[in-house]
Design a protein around this motif. Sequence first.
Motif, PDB file in Angstrom:
ATOM      1  N   ALA A 290       0.826  -1.203   0.000  1.00  0.00           N
ATOM      2  CA  ALA A 290       0.000   0.000   0.000  1.00  0.00           C
ATOM      3  C   ALA A 290       0.862   1.255   0.000  1.00  0.00           C
ATOM      4  O   ALA A 290       0.552   2.243  -0.686  1.00  0.00           O
ATOM      5  CB  ALA A 290      -0.935  -0.003   1.202  1.00  0.00           C
ATOM      6  N   GLN A 291       1.943   1.236   0.744  1.00  0.00           N
ATOM      7  CA  GLN A 291       2.857   2.386   0.785  1.00  0.00           C
ATOM      8  C   GLN A 291       3.498   2.611  -0.592  1.00  0.00           C
ATOM      9  O   GLN A 291       3.586   3.740  -1.065  1.00  0.00           O
ATOM     10  CB  GLN A 291       3.938   2.154   1.840  1.00  0.00           C
ATOM     11  N   GLN A 292       3.934   1.546  -1.238  1.00  0.00           N
ATOM     12  CA  GLN A 292       4.531   1.654  -2.565  1.00  0.00           C
ATOM     13  C   GLN A 292       3.504   2.156  -3.585  1.00  0.00           C
ATOM     14  O   GLN A 292       3.823   2.985  -4.439  1.00  0.00           O
ATOM     15  CB  GLN A 292       5.089   0.296  -3.012  1.00  0.00           C
ATOM     16  N   ALA A 293       2.259   1.677  -3.494  1.00  0.00           N
ATOM     17  CA  ALA A 293       1.211   2.130  -4.414  1.00  0.00           C
ATOM     18  C   ALA A 293       0.934   3.616  -4.207  1.00  0.00           C
ATOM     19  O   ALA A 293       0.761   4.367  -5.172  1.00  0.00           O
ATOM     20  CB  ALA A 293      -0.064   1.318  -4.199  1.00  0.00           C
ATOM     21  N   GLY A 294       0.897   4.065  -2.951  1.00  0.00           N
ATOM     22  CA  GLY A 294       0.695   5.492  -2.663  1.00  0.00           C
ATOM     23  C   GLY A 294       1.832   6.341  -3.190  1.00  0.00           C
ATOM     24  O   GLY A 294       1.616   7.421  -3.753  1.00  0.00           O
ATOM     25  N   ARG A 295       3.052   5.863  -3.034  1.00  0.00           N
ATOM     26  CA  ARG A 295       4.225   6.591  -3.534  1.00  0.00           C
ATOM     27  C   ARG A 295       4.184   6.694  -5.058  1.00  0.00           C
ATOM     28  O   ARG A 295       4.448   7.758  -5.634  1.00  0.00           O
ATOM     29  CB  ARG A 295       5.496   5.869  -3.084  1.00  0.00           C
ATOM     30  N   THR A 296       3.814   5.602  -5.721  1.00  0.00           N
ATOM     31  CA  THR A 296       3.724   5.598  -7.183  1.00  0.00           C
ATOM     32  C   THR A 296       2.633   6.559  -7.658  1.00  0.00           C
ATOM     33  O   THR A 296       2.837   7.319  -8.611  1.00  0.00           O
ATOM     34  CB  THR A 296       3.437   4.178  -7.695  1.00  0.00           C
ATOM     35  N   LEU A 297       1.491   6.534  -7.001  1.00  0.00           N
ATOM     36  CA  LEU A 297       0.392   7.438  -7.355  1.00  0.00           C
ATOM     37  C   LEU A 297       0.813   8.899  -7.178  1.00  0.00           C
ATOM     38  O   LEU A 297       0.514   9.750  -8.017  1.00  0.00           O
ATOM     39  CB  LEU A 297      -0.835   7.124  -6.509  1.00  0.00           C
ATOM     40  N   ARG A 298       1.527   9.207  -6.103  1.00  0.00           N
ATOM     41  CA  ARG A 298       2.007  10.569  -5.863  1.00  0.00           C
ATOM     42  C   ARG A 298       2.982  11.007  -6.968  1.00  0.00           C
ATOM     43  O   ARG A 298       2.924  12.134  -7.454  1.00  0.00           O
ATOM     44  CB  ARG A 298       2.683  10.650  -4.498  1.00  0.00           C
ATOM     45  N   GLN A 299       3.882  10.114  -7.383  1.00  0.00           N
ATOM     46  CA  GLN A 299       4.834  10.444  -8.449  1.00  0.00           C
ATOM     47  C   GLN A 299       4.118  10.685  -9.772  1.00  0.00           C
ATOM     48  O   GLN A 299       4.464  11.609 -10.515  1.00  0.00           O
ATOM     49  CB  GLN A 299       5.866   9.325  -8.601  1.00  0.00           C
ATOM     50  N   ILE A 300       3.121   9.868 -10.076  1.00  0.00           N
ATOM     51  CA  ILE A 300       2.359  10.047 -11.317  1.00  0.00           C
ATOM     52  C   ILE A 300       1.634  11.388 -11.296  1.00  0.00           C
ATOM     53  O   ILE A 300       1.609  12.112 -12.288  1.00  0.00           O
ATOM     54  CB  ILE A 300       1.379   8.879 -11.521  1.00  0.00           C
TER      55      ILE A 300
END
Length: 118
Positions: free
Chosen positions: A28-38
């Motif tokens: 979940a943390q990695q998905a949130g980080r990826t979404l923030r970068q996008i």
Amino acid sequence: MFDVGIGEMAVLVVLALVIFGERLPQVAQQAGRTLRQIRQMANSAKADLQEGLGPEFKDFDVADLNPKRFVQKHLFEDDDDQRAAGVNGSVFDDEPGYSAVGTDLEYGERPPFDNEAT
């Protein structure tokens, strides 16, 4: 939310717990980080596009390129605010007695006549 009911959401949560187990917080943390970068990349691209277009397009909004939004903006929004402010692009706006095109006429009232028009 995404047309997912409570029962379907519960099944998805149970499935996520079974598949990822103890690694679920990290995923979940990695998905949130990826979404923030996008999101940051999209905002950066939008800012670069607006900067590259120049000051003429300072009011340009990327959402206006969506065909549904384009039709809604140009066909269904009222221009009363623009007409009231005299922003209809006519050179005769400042002449006394001139009524802007598209204004409502009273019953029996004759529209304005321009002798210089062809």
